[in-house]
Design an enzyme around this catalytic site. Sequence first.
Site, short mmCIF file in Angstrom:
data_model
loop_
_atom_site.label_atom_id
_atom_site.label_comp_id
_atom_site.label_asym_id
_atom_site.label_seq_id
_atom_site.Cartn_x
_atom_site.Cartn_y
_atom_site.Cartn_z
N ASP A 4 59.68 -1.88 17.19
CA ASP A 4 60.76 -2.41 18.01
C ASP A 4 60.63 -1.88 19.44
O ASP A 4 60.47 -0.68 19.64
CB ASP A 4 62.09 -1.97 17.38
CG ASP A 4 63.29 -2.68 17.96
OD1 ASP A 4 63.14 -3.81 18.46
OD2 ASP A 4 64.41 -2.11 17.89
N HIS A 5 60.71 -2.74 20.43
CA HIS A 5 60.65 -2.35 21.84
C HIS A 5 59.46 -1.46 22.17
O HIS A 5 59.62 -0.40 22.79
CB HIS A 5 61.95 -1.66 22.28
CG HIS A 5 63.12 -2.58 22.31
ND1 HIS A 5 63.31 -3.51 23.31
CD2 HIS A 5 64.15 -2.76 21.45
CE1 HIS A 5 64.40 -4.21 23.07
NE2 HIS A 5 64.94 -3.77 21.95
N ASP A 31 71.02 -2.47 14.60
CA ASP A 31 70.89 -1.02 14.52
C ASP A 31 72.26 -0.37 14.59
O ASP A 31 72.65 0.43 13.73
CB ASP A 31 70.00 -0.51 15.68
CG ASP A 31 69.74 0.98 15.59
OD1 ASP A 31 69.88 1.55 14.49
OD2 ASP A 31 69.39 1.60 16.61
N GLY A 83 70.36 -6.89 20.30
CA GLY A 83 71.75 -6.50 20.55
C GLY A 83 72.70 -7.35 19.73
O GLY A 83 73.72 -7.81 20.21
N ALA A 84 72.35 -7.55 18.46
CA ALA A 84 73.07 -8.53 17.64
C ALA A 84 74.06 -7.90 16.66
O ALA A 84 74.62 -8.58 15.81
CB ALA A 84 72.07 -9.41 16.89
N GLU A 112 59.68 -10.13 25.09
CA GLU A 112 61.04 -10.38 25.59
C GLU A 112 61.03 -10.90 27.01
O GLU A 112 60.24 -10.48 27.85
CB GLU A 112 61.84 -9.06 25.52
CG GLU A 112 63.25 -9.16 26.07
CD GLU A 112 64.11 -7.97 25.67
OE1 GLU A 112 64.09 -7.57 24.49
OE2 GLU A 112 64.81 -7.43 26.55
#
Length: 307
Positions: free
Chosen positions: A82-83, A255, A211-212, A134
């Site tokens: 992730d990221h 998260d 950001g869900a 992204e």
Amino acid sequence: MPLVTGKEILGKADREGYAVGAFNINNMEILQGITRAVKEKASPVIFAVSEGAIKYAGLKYIIAMVRTAVEDAGITAALHLDHGQNLEMIKSCIESGFTSVMIDASHLPFEDNLKETRKVVEIAHARGVSVEAELGRLKGVEDIISVSERDAILVDPDEAKRFVVETGIDSLAPAIGTSHGAFKFKGEAKLDFDRLKKVKEGCRIPLVLHGASSVPEWVLEKAVKYGGQVKGARGVPEEAIKKAIALGINKVNVDTDLRLALVGAIREVLTETPQEIDPRKILGPARDLIYKVVMEKVELLGSGGKA
Ligand code: TD3
Ligand code: ZN
């Protein structure tokens, strides 16, 4: 069952119109809570690991734990970075068994983001690993005042189309007004659904919502009741998540909801039974609450029975 690629999991989700949860893992309890839920629901899952999580737990521990969980439970899962921002870290993940990586160069100017992303695609695809990238920056729409500022921060659908074609990525995370963490919106939640629709029409690949987290009331209540200073936390409403899925989101990153559940449960045990010193009695209920959150997520995303 071996780990499957992100492309395989998300391709099916895209064709059939649902989303798969990408849940961040940092330790065994979180991993086990998620695994139990997705197994029960026969849902595919994406285990998301941040660079911070790798520094915390160690790459070897993470990979061994995830492989064990997947084998033991017989679930359909991808292991995803992730990221990813550090190219060396991304390469290590690709070489050591991750089946999906995110290159997040979204802070760079468009052309540089494109170049960096293309580089990662080349390395990852040579090893059969999927790539997510992204476009735009994560920031609440309500914090944006002018139209030009909005355009500068959120994804540009025309750029997105070009980006997908020229990089060859497998999935795209378009910024449409969400942000990371427990405090996403001061007032009403606003996502730019028109923009999302345009991006999907132009790109035709699986899309990802960062950001869900929804910050469910029952999760927040427990955290606050036992002294967590998270009052006023607000996430993406479940209705908005459903709408985003209908418009082409296939991966929903969560998260914060897991964090809130975990600390709420730990706080409860420590408050109610301050004499407790058995780590299993302290972390066990947290694992159960993670399970409960993921059960709800699978319902919301429509991924049950899709493994
Ligand atoms: O990439 N992630 C997970 C890491 C963010 C740090 O919390 C997400 O997009 C999930 O965002 P959130 O904060 O809504 O769970
Ligand atoms: Zn994210």
